[in-house]
Design a protein around this motif. Structure first.
Motif, PDB file in Angstrom:
ATOM      1  N   GLU A 198       0.857  -1.128   0.114  1.00  0.00           N
ATOM      2  CA  GLU A 198       0.146   0.038  -0.109  1.00  0.00           C
ATOM      3  C   GLU A 198       0.749   1.396  -0.041  1.00  0.00           C
ATOM      4  OE1 GLU A 198      -2.596   0.014   3.378  1.00  0.00           O
ATOM      5  OE2 GLU A 198      -3.515  -1.718   2.884  1.00  0.00           O
ATOM      6  N   ASN A 199       2.140   1.092   0.604  1.00  0.00           N
ATOM      7  CA  ASN A 199       2.920   2.378   1.000  1.00  0.00           C
ATOM      8  C   ASN A 199       3.385   3.212  -0.230  1.00  0.00           C
ATOM      9  OD1 ASN A 199       5.879   3.279   1.727  1.00  0.00           O
ATOM     10  ND2 ASN A 199       4.553   3.850   3.181  1.00  0.00           N
ATOM     11  N   THR A 200       3.710   2.434  -1.284  1.00  0.00           N
ATOM     12  CA  THR A 200       4.391   3.494  -2.577  1.00  0.00           C
ATOM     13  C   THR A 200       3.386   4.123  -3.106  1.00  0.00           C
ATOM     14  OG1 THR A 200       5.725   0.972  -2.740  1.00  0.00           O
ATOM     15  CG2 THR A 200       5.534   2.827  -4.510  1.00  0.00           C
ATOM     16  N   SER A 234      -0.251   0.308 -10.215  1.00  0.00           N
ATOM     17  CA  SER A 234      -0.662   1.941  -9.907  1.00  0.00           C
ATOM     18  C   SER A 234       0.576   2.956  -9.963  1.00  0.00           C
ATOM     19  CB  SER A 234      -1.409   1.956  -8.516  1.00  0.00           C
ATOM     20  OG  SER A 234      -0.542   1.684  -7.483  1.00  0.00           O
ATOM     21  N   VAL A 235       0.259   4.137 -10.264  1.00  0.00           N
ATOM     22  CA  VAL A 235       1.371   5.073 -10.241  1.00  0.00           C
ATOM     23  C   VAL A 235       0.682   6.330  -9.508  1.00  0.00           C
ATOM     24  CG1 VAL A 235       0.449   6.294 -12.317  1.00  0.00           C
ATOM     25  CG2 VAL A 235       2.962   6.278 -11.819  1.00  0.00           C
ATOM     26  N   MET A 236       1.578   6.920  -8.575  1.00  0.00           N
ATOM     27  CA  MET A 236       1.410   8.118  -7.983  1.00  0.00           C
ATOM     28  C   MET A 236       2.361   9.199  -8.619  1.00  0.00           C
ATOM     29  SD  MET A 236       1.837   8.801  -3.798  1.00  0.00           S
ATOM     30  CE  MET A 236       3.494   8.368  -3.481  1.00  0.00           C
ATOM     31  N   LEU A 249       5.740   3.953  -8.964  1.00  0.00           N
ATOM     32  CA  LEU A 249       5.216   3.224  -9.521  1.00  0.00           C
ATOM     33  C   LEU A 249       5.101   1.873  -8.733  1.00  0.00           C
ATOM     34  CD1 LEU A 249       3.916   2.094 -12.333  1.00  0.00           C
ATOM     35  CD2 LEU A 249       6.271   1.811 -13.129  1.00  0.00           C
ATOM     36  N   ASN A 250       3.937   1.188  -8.700  1.00  0.00           N
ATOM     37  CA  ASN A 250       3.715  -0.073  -8.284  1.00  0.00           C
ATOM     38  C   ASN A 250       3.477  -1.180  -9.357  1.00  0.00           C
ATOM     39  OD1 ASN A 250       4.085  -0.606  -5.129  1.00  0.00           O
ATOM     40  ND2 ASN A 250       2.000   0.029  -4.795  1.00  0.00           N
ATOM     41  N   ILE A 251       4.436  -2.168  -9.295  1.00  0.00           N
ATOM     42  CA  ILE A 251       3.991  -3.207 -10.180  1.00  0.00           C
ATOM     43  C   ILE A 251       3.716  -4.383  -9.483  1.00  0.00           C
ATOM     44  CG2 ILE A 251       5.271  -4.430 -11.996  1.00  0.00           C
ATOM     45  CD1 ILE A 251       7.182  -2.364 -12.420  1.00  0.00           C
ATOM     46  N   ALA A 267       8.357  -1.918  -6.263  1.00  0.00           N
ATOM     47  CA  ALA A 267       8.164  -0.578  -6.263  1.00  0.00           C
ATOM     48  C   ALA A 267       9.227   0.262  -6.847  1.00  0.00           C
ATOM     49  CB  ALA A 267       8.238  -0.252  -4.896  1.00  0.00           C
ATOM     50  N   CYS A 268       9.055   0.992  -7.889  1.00  0.00           N
ATOM     51  CA  CYS A 268      10.006   1.945  -8.578  1.00  0.00           C
ATOM     52  C   CYS A 268       9.644   3.084  -8.128  1.00  0.00           C
ATOM     53  CB  CYS A 268       9.698   2.031 -10.017  1.00  0.00           C
ATOM     54  SG  CYS A 268       9.849   0.302 -10.916  1.00  0.00           S
ATOM     55  N   SER A 269      10.288   3.605  -7.135  1.00  0.00           N
ATOM     56  CA  SER A 269       9.771   4.651  -5.935  1.00  0.00           C
ATOM     57  C   SER A 269      10.844   5.888  -6.392  1.00  0.00           C
ATOM     58  CB  SER A 269       9.919   4.407  -4.628  1.00  0.00           C
ATOM     59  OG  SER A 269       9.561   5.163  -3.958  1.00  0.00           O
ATOM     60  N   MET A 270      10.472   6.800  -7.095  1.00  0.00           N
ATOM     61  CA  MET A 270      11.511   8.129  -7.190  1.00  0.00           C
ATOM     62  C   MET A 270      12.857   7.727  -7.763  1.00  0.00           C
ATOM     63  SD  MET A 270      10.012  11.182  -4.527  1.00  0.00           S
ATOM     64  CE  MET A 270      10.997  12.577  -5.640  1.00  0.00           C
TER      65      MET A 270
END
Length: 318
Positions: A101-103, A145-147, A198-200, A205-208
């Protein structure tokens, strides 16, 4: 690959090559019948994916709209190939879905990461004040999902004429000794990382500015692998800056992940309060709109969580 118990050895393609004292088996052992289990493997954007399910859809179909965000994320080399420059691992006593959930959850950022925000310069603090900003969270299908937190930093090869942030001024000056100005700007922009997470689904997690891989150990324990991204063949100064950023937030003495992991542990304890205590996942639902890629809402919406749980429920009830 050699079994440490009885010494059976396998080649890199998984074939059984050697068995100690094979005469005791007589004609009861055909080595061709006992290879290692092979996974179906595919690659996208330099990332290798594997599955036990041979008849699953092609990787490109599973990734769907997430592919364009992976392509954008891979621009962090500043013109150089990117590579993993090392990783650190830790475990927390909680279910893996708490971390999933965090990403793409912006709602927690100004609360959990107050200490991190107090440790950065004013310009960076203002840049990371994105909860009320123009960003968004988007459900990309299949649990992905992407934030988007900082829309100006979605494409790291765009808008290179923008002023160099004050926190990177010394780095830019150091780079100018070896690179022309246009390349300096490209490298500096890449060093700061992408403006999105980005959550795959289910566990990447591809996070910043880093990769995160989740490994469920049990229902109540999860191992996290944090991998720093560096520029392969790039400037030492740029890679040094990337490492310092990684340590500042993700490291064991950092200001980000230690706070996150404390929160995850408390969420796990709280979830044991009773089956009649419902967990709300409806933030941003009222503003959610259909898009060409899926569903989108404001940057602090729980759209990404709903995406992951829809996919999880689908797989668990298939």
């Amino acid at each position: 690959f050699v079994c440490p118990y009885h010494g059976w050895s396998y080649s890199l393609d998984g074939a059984l090559r050697g068995v100690p004292s094979p005469e005791s088996y007589g004609d009861l052992l055909d080595k061709a019948d006992y290879p290692l289990v092979k996974l179906r493997v595919e690659e996208y954007a330099g990332m290798i994916f594997a599955t036990f399910k041979d008849d699953i859809e092609p990787l490109v179909d599973f990734l769907g709209p997430a592919k364009k965000w992976m392509d954008l994320f891979m621009k962090q080399g500043g013109g150089f190939p990117i590579k993993v420059g090392g990783e650190h691992r830790f475990r927390f006593p909680g279910n893996w879905k708490i971390q999933l959930e965090n990403t793409t959850d912006a709602y927690h950022f100004p609360l959990v990461h107050k200490s991190f925000l107090s440790s950065v310069d004013k310009q960076t603090e203002e840049m990371l004040d994105f909860v009320e900003g123009p960003g968004f969270v988007e459900d990309l299908g299949n649990g992905h999902s992407v934030m988007v937190m900082i829309p100006d930093l979605v494409d790291l090869e765009a808008n290179l004429d923008a002023p160099i942030p004050e926190r990177f001024a010394a780095l830019a000056e150091e780079l100018r000794a070896d690179y022309p100005e246009d390349q300096v700007r490209r490298i500096v922009r890449a060093v700061g990382g992408s403006g999105f997470n980005l959550n795959i689904f289910p566990n990447i997690a591809c996070s910043m500015a880093f990769f995160r891989v989740l490994r469920p150990v049990s229902v109540t324990e999860t191992e996290i692998h944090h991998a720093v991204i560096t520029m392969d063949g790039g400037p030492e100064a740029g890679n040094r800056a990337r490492l310092r950023m990684h340590e500042h937030f993700q490291g064991p003495m950092g200001f980000g992940t230690p706070d996150d992991s404390e929160a995850w542990e408390r969420v796990q304890k709280g979830s044991n309060a009773g089956t009649d205590q419902w967990i709300l996942l409806n933030r941003g639902l009222a503003k959610e709109q259909e898009t060409a890629d899926g569903r989108r809402s404001d940057v602090s919406a729980e759209t990404g969580m709903r995406a992951a749980y829809r996919q999880w429920k689908k797989l668990m009830t298939a």
